[in-house]
Design an enzyme around this catalytic site. Structure first.
Site, PDB file in Angstrom:
ATOM      1  N   LYS A   1       0.842  -1.196   0.000  1.00  0.00           N
ATOM      2  CA  LYS A   1       0.000   0.000   0.000  1.00  0.00           C
ATOM      3  C   LYS A   1       0.880   1.250   0.000  1.00  0.00           C
ATOM      4  O   LYS A   1       2.085   1.194   0.265  1.00  0.00           O
ATOM      5  CB  LYS A   1      -0.902   0.002   1.232  1.00  0.00           C
ATOM      6  CG  LYS A   1      -0.141   0.106   2.556  1.00  0.00           C
ATOM      7  CD  LYS A   1      -1.096   0.116   3.738  1.00  0.00           C
ATOM      8  CE  LYS A   1      -0.324   0.231   5.062  1.00  0.00           C
ATOM      9  NZ  LYS A   1      -1.228   0.312   6.219  1.00  0.00           N
TER      10      LYS A   1
ATOM     11  N   ARG B   1     -10.655   0.566  14.839  1.00  0.00           N
ATOM     12  CA  ARG B   1     -10.711   1.215  13.523  1.00  0.00           C
ATOM     13  C   ARG B   1     -11.680   0.432  12.652  1.00  0.00           C
ATOM     14  O   ARG B   1     -12.834   0.234  13.010  1.00  0.00           O
ATOM     15  CB  ARG B   1      -9.311   1.268  12.893  1.00  0.00           C
ATOM     16  CG  ARG B   1      -8.329   2.174  13.594  1.00  0.00           C
ATOM     17  CD  ARG B   1      -7.048   2.384  12.792  1.00  0.00           C
ATOM     18  NE  ARG B   1      -6.651   1.225  11.988  1.00  0.00           N
ATOM     19  CZ  ARG B   1      -5.470   1.078  11.437  1.00  0.00           C
ATOM     20  NH1 ARG B   1      -4.530   2.010  11.597  1.00  0.00           N
ATOM     21  NH2 ARG B   1      -5.175   0.010  10.723  1.00  0.00           N
TER      22      ARG B   1
ATOM     23  N   TYR C   1      14.481  30.611   6.721  1.00  0.00           N
ATOM     24  CA  TYR C   1      13.381  31.420   7.226  1.00  0.00           C
ATOM     25  C   TYR C   1      13.427  31.566   8.749  1.00  0.00           C
ATOM     26  O   TYR C   1      13.644  30.603   9.477  1.00  0.00           O
ATOM     27  CB  TYR C   1      12.047  30.782   6.843  1.00  0.00           C
ATOM     28  CG  TYR C   1      11.750  30.815   5.373  1.00  0.00           C
ATOM     29  CD1 TYR C   1      11.716  32.018   4.675  1.00  0.00           C
ATOM     30  CD2 TYR C   1      11.490  29.638   4.679  1.00  0.00           C
ATOM     31  CE1 TYR C   1      11.427  32.039   3.315  1.00  0.00           C
ATOM     32  CE2 TYR C   1      11.201  29.648   3.315  1.00  0.00           C
ATOM     33  CZ  TYR C   1      11.175  30.849   2.641  1.00  0.00           C
ATOM     34  OH  TYR C   1      10.892  30.879   1.301  1.00  0.00           O
TER      35      TYR C   1
ATOM     36  N   MET D   1      10.395  24.563   1.469  1.00  0.00           N
ATOM     37  CA  MET D   1       9.612  23.714   0.578  1.00  0.00           C
ATOM     38  C   MET D   1      10.495  22.888  -0.345  1.00  0.00           C
ATOM     39  O   MET D   1      10.210  21.711  -0.607  1.00  0.00           O
ATOM     40  CB  MET D   1       8.648  24.562  -0.251  1.00  0.00           C
ATOM     41  CG  MET D   1       7.777  23.732  -1.187  1.00  0.00           C
ATOM     42  SD  MET D   1       6.595  24.709  -2.130  1.00  0.00           S
ATOM     43  CE  MET D   1       5.432  25.176  -0.848  1.00  0.00           C
TER      44      MET D   1
END
Length: 413
Positions: A59, A157, A291, A339
């Protein structure tokens, strides 16, 4: 006795299948060692009883490693089942020519049940609504569906609650009598198998045995009963039943530090993530980096720019902490991960643009591991490998299973 996967061969830069280092090198790459994956599957097979089968869970694009190639490699190594979460993942494997038994378990109303029947998926059913949709699809297709009934034994779940289990079993047997389904399995999932000794483990196994016993008494004849994930496969032989579902362990990552290191478990990490240093420059004392200036140089130094960021899956939470091997030394991310890029303080060392910066790999050449990054980002190693994005090309090594013995055979793709 488990087989310890061996390192992929060290390849010359002239090897045409290997992206070069230096000028002309790709921005970044994730090397996927399929020889290690096959050896991991063989090592996991050696841990289970001869009658128990091994499922390789592929998966989430095989936990970020590439579902189609990893599925093929796992089957080559003896995995008799594959597993996916969504039907769209399973159908993509079928479209790529992947055959064999394939269980898909996370269905929602309106999902492509008919296509699942037509492509011979084993489809998990946790409630009556799903069984009704399966029946409708089977009528439309004109052939029975293979279904596996999932019980919620305590994870909370997906899965049928024990109180609702008799109704689900009765409805499934009725649908089977009418030729619409064939119940091929009974299964569940453990909540705390990665915490050895947790009291919920024994409780869940007891509930699972009770629910399986009830279904079989009512007339269900499953091909497989299964509850074991990777940690249970590695630590709980009493949970192996007829099939074990191995996910993260297939990719050579330990399910939890408490269980052991990959090497201690006889596994080898499959993914190595690296990038080419984009820029090296001198910076004076007191220079802010990235940043927010959360990192300021405390001396005159050199800074290296690594062209990977959170858009590529590098966790921003690892800002100021993530380890990277550059120029033969492990450095730390300096300042915030952006990013598309982050900076490392090279401490005055000079490296050439194009030098390989290795974020994580098996760890036997001095590079950090996925677990090191997980600690730096306060997460788990599963997330570190799975989140590496599609902007990072996968390069497949040792794709030819005939090369397993000597490490030969690399291909890029």
């Amino acid at each position: 006795m488990t087989e310890t996967p061996q390192p992929a061969r060290v390849r010359a830069e002239s090897d045409p299948a290997v992206p070069p280092e230096g000028p002309g090198a790709p921005r970044a790459r994730a090397e996927i060692d399929l020889g290690a994956l096959r050896a991991n599957v063989r090592a996991l097979r050696a841990r289970v009883a001869p009658h128990a089968q091994v499922m390789a869970v592929v998966k989430a694009d095989a936990y970020g490693h590439g579902a189609v190639r990893c599925a093929r490699a796992a089957q080559q190594a003896g995995a008799t089942w594959l597993g996916t979460a969504t039907p769209h993942e399973a159908l993509a494997l079928r479209a790529a020519g992947i055959g064999g038994r394939l269980l898909c378990w996370l269905w929602t109303p309106g999902d492509p049940w008919a296509e699942g029947i037509e492509t011979d998926l084993d489809m998990s059913v946790s409630g009556l609504w799903a069984l009704r949709e399966v029946e409708d699809a089977a009528r439309a297709v004109g052939r029975p569906a293979r279904v596996q009934l999932k019980a919620d034994t305590g994870l909370g779940r997906n899965g049928c609650q024990p109180a609702d289990w008799p109704a689900l079993v009765a409805a499934a047997l009725d649908a089977q009598e009418r030729g619409l389904v064939r119940v091929t399995g009974l299964w569940s999932h453990l909540a705390c198998a990665d915490e050895p000794g947790h009291p919920s483990i024994g409780r869940q196994l007891d509930v699972f045995r009770q629910l399986v016993g009830y279904a079989e008494k009512e007339g269900v004849e499953p091909e497989v009963r299964h509850v074991a994930n990777s940690p249970a496969t590695l630590t709980l032989p009493e949970a192996h039943f007829d099939l074990v579902r191995t996910g993260i362990a297939v990719y050579g990552v330990s399910p939890a530090p408490e269980i052991g290191t990959p090497a201690g478990l006889g596994l080898r990490p499959v993914m190595t993530l690296s990038a080419s240093v984009a820029l090296v420059k001198e910076a004076p004392e007191g220079h802010g980096v990235s940043y927010g200036h959360h990192y300021v140089t405390d001396r005159a130094t050199t800074l290296g720019l690594v062209p990977l960021g959170y858009a590529d899956g590098i966790p921003r939470h690892a800002s100021g902490r993530g380890p990277v091997l550059v120029g033969g030394k492990v450095r730390t991310v300096a300042g915030r991960v952006a990013m598309d890029q982050f900076v490392v303080d090279l401490g005055g060392d000079r490296v050439e643009p194009g030098t390989r910066a290795v974020l994580f790999g098996p760890g036997d050449r001095g590079e950090p591991t996925a677990e090191d990054w997980a600690r730096a980002a306060d997460t788990i190693a599963y997330e570190i490998v799975t989140r590496i994005g599609s902007r990072v090309p996968r390069v497949y090594l040792n794709e030819d299973p005939d090369g397993d013995a000597d490490g030969e055979g690399a291909s890029a793709g």
